[in-house]
Design a protein around this motif. Sequence first.
Motif, mmCIF file in Angstrom:
data_model
loop_
_atom_site.group_PDB
_atom_site.id
_atom_site.type_symbol
_atom_site.label_atom_id
_atom_site.label_comp_id
_atom_site.label_asym_id
_atom_site.label_seq_id
_atom_site.Cartn_x
_atom_site.Cartn_y
_atom_site.Cartn_z
ATOM 1 N N ALA A 88 0.822 -1.207 0.000
ATOM 2 C CA ALA A 88 0.000 0.000 0.000
ATOM 3 C C ALA A 88 0.857 1.258 0.000
ATOM 4 O O ALA A 88 1.895 1.319 0.655
ATOM 5 N N GLN A 89 0.382 2.257 -0.764
ATOM 6 C CA GLN A 89 1.027 3.569 -0.802
ATOM 7 C C GLN A 89 -0.070 4.639 -0.824
ATOM 8 O O GLN A 89 -0.806 4.708 -1.809
ATOM 9 N N PRO A 90 -0.194 5.448 0.231
ATOM 10 C CA PRO A 90 0.614 5.488 1.447
ATOM 11 C C PRO A 90 0.368 4.248 2.315
ATOM 12 O O PRO A 90 -0.605 3.527 2.113
ATOM 13 N N THR A 91 1.255 4.058 3.278
ATOM 14 C CA THR A 91 1.185 2.844 4.075
ATOM 15 C C THR A 91 1.145 3.175 5.564
ATOM 16 O O THR A 91 1.671 4.204 6.001
ATOM 17 N N ARG A 137 -1.627 -6.411 3.050
ATOM 18 C CA ARG A 137 -0.606 -5.786 2.208
ATOM 19 C C ARG A 137 -1.229 -4.944 1.104
ATOM 20 O O ARG A 137 -0.578 -4.041 0.588
ATOM 21 N N GLU A 138 -2.452 -5.217 0.711
ATOM 22 C CA GLU A 138 -3.089 -4.411 -0.329
ATOM 23 C C GLU A 138 -3.563 -3.062 0.203
ATOM 24 O O GLU A 138 -3.568 -2.065 -0.529
ATOM 25 N N ARG A 139 -3.937 -3.004 1.470
ATOM 26 C CA ARG A 139 -4.593 -1.805 2.002
ATOM 27 C C ARG A 139 -3.742 -1.027 3.000
ATOM 28 O O ARG A 139 -3.791 0.204 3.038
ATOM 29 N N ASP A 140 -2.939 -1.718 3.825
ATOM 30 C CA ASP A 140 -2.317 -1.066 4.980
ATOM 31 C C ASP A 140 -0.804 -1.197 5.054
ATOM 32 O O ASP A 140 -0.163 -0.430 5.773
ATOM 33 N N VAL A 141 -0.234 -2.176 4.356
ATOM 34 C CA VAL A 141 1.142 -2.577 4.632
ATOM 35 C C VAL A 141 1.968 -2.545 3.345
ATOM 36 O O VAL A 141 1.498 -2.966 2.281
ATOM 37 N N PHE A 142 3.199 -2.044 3.463
ATOM 38 C CA PHE A 142 4.187 -2.172 2.381
ATOM 39 C C PHE A 142 5.247 -3.138 2.878
ATOM 40 O O PHE A 142 5.741 -3.021 4.009
#
Length: 274
Positions: free
Chosen positions: A120-123, A162-167
């Motif tokens: 995600a970006q931003p994360t 990882r798609e919404r909150d995490v890089f």
Amino acid sequence: MSVVKPAAADVAAADAAAADAAAAPVVQAPAAAPAERAGASAEPVSARAAAIPASIWNRTGPPPPPAPKAEALADEAPPPIPVAEAVKDANLEQLGEQVLACAACGLCKGRRHAVAGQGAQPTRWLVVGEAPGEQEDRQGLPFVGRSGQLLDAMLAAVGMSRERDVFITNVIKCRPPGNRNPKPEEIAACSPYLMRQIALLKPERILVLGRFAAQTLLGTDATIGSLRGRVHQLKTDEGEQIPVIVSYHPAYLLRSPSEKARAWQDLKLAARDL
């Protein structure tokens, strides 16, 4: 002065000889040797001299050195720019391109794909592992295969994805041969990529998975057992403090399922409002 005319008999004999010569077969002279032909058709010396520049005819010193070969010019190419200098002004897209083309250490020679990161970006969270494994090297993505599935399940347990909150990324962007531990020079060469990612993503917190990742990010040689279970702080170049939580790598948890309970405690610590 009186002119003596030839006798009629003499004239008749001469005409007969001429007729015999005309009737005889013609024999050609042998061809001239190559040197003779070239000499016959060569330009006069004065013409060749006129075609040569005066700068050459008038030279008094030794002849100039030959032009350098392409190999010599390649040897004199400027040294590559260090990674830290190359990435300092890069955005995330440019950083990813630099990772894919990186040759700062020997790991580039055996990789299939360099793995810059994904998410995600931003994360909200930045998850940092150690290095790509075999499946990551094949696919060019971080934390795939069984380790990736376990990580996704761990994140979902605290409401993250990882798609919404995490890089997700790694300290080392290329797979070490045989999944061996990264060498100090490899960590040093690759670390600027990670630090630039942190500066650009500005995560709320960082979850570090594995001993090498934790030691690199925190600048310590302490064991993972002494680093997990508490909150560390990473100071950025802008002077901000980012909470850092250390836990076990999913690959280790697959080999040691009994440690999953401690990893769950680490995740709850990371999810707490700090």
